[in-house]
Design a protein around this motif. Structure first.
Motif, PDB file in Angstrom:
ATOM      1  N   GLU A  24       0.825  -1.208   0.000  1.00  0.00           N
ATOM      2  CA  GLU A  24       0.000   0.000   0.000  1.00  0.00           C
ATOM      3  C   GLU A  24       0.858   1.256   0.000  1.00  0.00           C
ATOM      4  O   GLU A  24       0.531   2.242  -0.648  1.00  0.00           O
ATOM      5  CB  GLU A  24      -0.939   0.007   1.214  1.00  0.00           C
ATOM      6  N   LYS A  25       1.962   1.208   0.728  1.00  0.00           N
ATOM      7  CA  LYS A  25       2.847   2.374   0.839  1.00  0.00           C
ATOM      8  C   LYS A  25       3.766   2.527  -0.388  1.00  0.00           C
ATOM      9  O   LYS A  25       4.086   3.638  -0.798  1.00  0.00           O
ATOM     10  CB  LYS A  25       3.681   2.251   2.117  1.00  0.00           C
ATOM     11  N   TYR A  26       4.189   1.401  -0.945  1.00  0.00           N
ATOM     12  CA  TYR A  26       5.122   1.388  -2.085  1.00  0.00           C
ATOM     13  C   TYR A  26       4.540   0.476  -3.164  1.00  0.00           C
ATOM     14  O   TYR A  26       4.947  -0.680  -3.297  1.00  0.00           O
ATOM     15  CB  TYR A  26       6.508   0.895  -1.651  1.00  0.00           C
ATOM     16  N   PRO A  27       3.598   0.960  -3.975  1.00  0.00           N
ATOM     17  CA  PRO A  27       2.860   0.086  -4.889  1.00  0.00           C
ATOM     18  C   PRO A  27       3.667  -0.495  -6.061  1.00  0.00           C
ATOM     19  O   PRO A  27       3.232  -1.474  -6.666  1.00  0.00           O
ATOM     20  CB  PRO A  27       1.721   0.970  -5.395  1.00  0.00           C
ATOM     21  N   TYR A  28       4.821   0.080  -6.386  1.00  0.00           N
ATOM     22  CA  TYR A  28       5.584  -0.422  -7.529  1.00  0.00           C
ATOM     23  C   TYR A  28       6.706  -1.385  -7.134  1.00  0.00           C
ATOM     24  O   TYR A  28       7.456  -1.851  -7.984  1.00  0.00           O
ATOM     25  CB  TYR A  28       6.135   0.740  -8.352  1.00  0.00           C
ATOM     26  N   ILE A  29       6.820  -1.641  -5.838  1.00  0.00           N
ATOM     27  CA  ILE A  29       7.797  -2.618  -5.360  1.00  0.00           C
ATOM     28  C   ILE A  29       7.095  -3.543  -4.378  1.00  0.00           C
ATOM     29  O   ILE A  29       5.972  -3.270  -3.958  1.00  0.00           O
ATOM     30  CB  ILE A  29       9.036  -1.944  -4.717  1.00  0.00           C
ATOM     31  N   ARG A  30       7.726  -4.645  -4.040  1.00  0.00           N
ATOM     32  CA  ARG A  30       7.131  -5.559  -3.067  1.00  0.00           C
ATOM     33  C   ARG A  30       8.231  -6.092  -2.157  1.00  0.00           C
ATOM     34  O   ARG A  30       9.406  -6.033  -2.486  1.00  0.00           O
ATOM     35  CB  ARG A  30       6.384  -6.699  -3.753  1.00  0.00           C
ATOM     36  N   GLY A  73      10.085   5.645   4.148  1.00  0.00           N
ATOM     37  CA  GLY A  73      10.495   5.905   2.767  1.00  0.00           C
ATOM     38  C   GLY A  73      11.943   6.292   2.605  1.00  0.00           C
ATOM     39  O   GLY A  73      12.537   6.070   1.556  1.00  0.00           O
ATOM     40  N   ASN A  74      12.567   6.855   3.654  1.00  0.00           N
ATOM     41  CA  ASN A  74      13.963   7.274   3.530  1.00  0.00           C
ATOM     42  C   ASN A  74      14.949   6.178   3.931  1.00  0.00           C
ATOM     43  O   ASN A  74      16.153   6.404   3.964  1.00  0.00           O
ATOM     44  CB  ASN A  74      14.220   8.564   4.317  1.00  0.00           C
ATOM     45  N   LYS A  75      14.449   4.979   4.210  1.00  0.00           N
ATOM     46  CA  LYS A  75      15.327   3.861   4.557  1.00  0.00           C
ATOM     47  C   LYS A  75      15.896   3.254   3.274  1.00  0.00           C
ATOM     48  O   LYS A  75      15.179   3.036   2.301  1.00  0.00           O
ATOM     49  CB  LYS A  75      14.557   2.789   5.332  1.00  0.00           C
ATOM     50  N   LEU A  76      17.202   2.994   3.274  1.00  0.00           N
ATOM     51  CA  LEU A  76      17.819   2.345   2.115  1.00  0.00           C
ATOM     52  C   LEU A  76      17.327   0.909   1.994  1.00  0.00           C
ATOM     53  O   LEU A  76      17.099   0.230   3.007  1.00  0.00           O
ATOM     54  CB  LEU A  76      19.340   2.334   2.247  1.00  0.00           C
ATOM     55  N   SER A 116      11.444   4.991  -1.049  1.00  0.00           N
ATOM     56  CA  SER A 116      10.630   5.943  -1.813  1.00  0.00           C
ATOM     57  C   SER A 116      11.231   6.214  -3.188  1.00  0.00           C
ATOM     58  O   SER A 116      10.520   6.226  -4.196  1.00  0.00           O
ATOM     59  CB  SER A 116      10.484   7.265  -1.057  1.00  0.00           C
ATOM     60  N   ALA A 117      12.544   6.429  -3.240  1.00  0.00           N
ATOM     61  CA  ALA A 117      13.203   6.706  -4.519  1.00  0.00           C
ATOM     62  C   ALA A 117      13.118   5.499  -5.454  1.00  0.00           C
ATOM     63  O   ALA A 117      12.876   5.656  -6.649  1.00  0.00           O
ATOM     64  CB  ALA A 117      14.662   7.095  -4.292  1.00  0.00           C
ATOM     65  N   PHE A 118      13.298   4.296  -4.910  1.00  0.00           N
ATOM     66  CA  PHE A 118      13.228   3.104  -5.751  1.00  0.00           C
ATOM     67  C   PHE A 118      11.800   2.888  -6.261  1.00  0.00           C
ATOM     68  O   PHE A 118      11.597   2.540  -7.421  1.00  0.00           O
ATOM     69  CB  PHE A 118      13.737   1.863  -5.010  1.00  0.00           C
ATOM     70  N   ASN A 119      10.812   3.130  -5.413  1.00  0.00           N
ATOM     71  CA  ASN A 119       9.418   3.009  -5.835  1.00  0.00           C
ATOM     72  C   ASN A 119       9.124   4.000  -6.969  1.00  0.00           C
ATOM     73  O   ASN A 119       8.510   3.640  -7.978  1.00  0.00           O
ATOM     74  CB  ASN A 119       8.480   3.249  -4.650  1.00  0.00           C
ATOM     75  N   LYS A 120       9.600   5.250  -6.835  1.00  0.00           N
ATOM     76  CA  LYS A 120       9.394   6.274  -7.871  1.00  0.00           C
ATOM     77  C   LYS A 120      10.113   5.894  -9.164  1.00  0.00           C
ATOM     78  O   LYS A 120       9.595   6.099 -10.258  1.00  0.00           O
ATOM     79  CB  LYS A 120       9.872   7.646  -7.380  1.00  0.00           C
ATOM     80  N   LYS A 121      11.320   5.354  -9.048  1.00  0.00           N
ATOM     81  CA  LYS A 121      12.064   4.920 -10.233  1.00  0.00           C
ATOM     82  C   LYS A 121      11.298   3.813 -10.964  1.00  0.00           C
ATOM     83  O   LYS A 121      11.169   3.837 -12.181  1.00  0.00           O
ATOM     84  CB  LYS A 121      13.453   4.424  -9.842  1.00  0.00           C
TER      85      LYS A 121
END
Length: 133
Positions: A24-30, A73-76, A116-121
């Motif tokens: 739900e928080k990061y829909p493009y990754i799992r 979201g800011n966690k690597l 967050s950055a990886f989800n956006k990418k």
């Protein structure tokens, strides 16, 4: 428990709840959760099997350390995966699905990105949303 600040992972959380909240928080990754034995199998290129998602973290983990993980979201990516190993004794992998439907783990470049950055990418690259069922 998912909050606006992040997702808290404790031994009492069901794996399926964690995966759904992450999605739900990061829909493009799992988030894939595997027993530690899967790490060596994965490094050798073998097929790995996820833990029983109907169980709690406490039932599937191999370490009984006190502690919890907060997913923000800011966690690597690599930090999150490392925390699962250190705290719970679980092999965690952040994954994505390409527009063509091919499934991958983050890899070295993705591991150095924030969630967050990886989800956006992945969204910008046209990856498929990984909908929790």
């Amino acid at each position: 428990m998912a909050t606006s600040n992040g997702i808290t992972v404790t031994g009492n959380k069901k794996v399926e709840t964690l995966v759904r909240e992450f999605n739900e928080k990061y829909p493009y990754i799992r988030l894939g959760i595997f027993p530690m034995s899967a790490k060596e199998t994965d490094e050798k290129g073998g097929t790995i099997t996820q833990v029983d998602y109907s169980q709690t973290i406490a039932k599937v983990r191999s370490k009984d350390n006190p502690g919890s993980i907060t997913i923000t979201g800011n966690k690597l990516v690599r930090t999150l995966e490392h925390e699962f190993e250190e705290i719970f004794g679980l092999f965690a992998q952040v994954c994505y699905t390409t527009a063509e439907g091919k499934r991958f783990y983050t890899g070295e470049k993705g591991d150095a990105m924030t969630l967050s950055a990886f989800n956006k990418k992945c969204e910008a690259d046209g990856c498929k949303k990984d909908e929790w069922k």
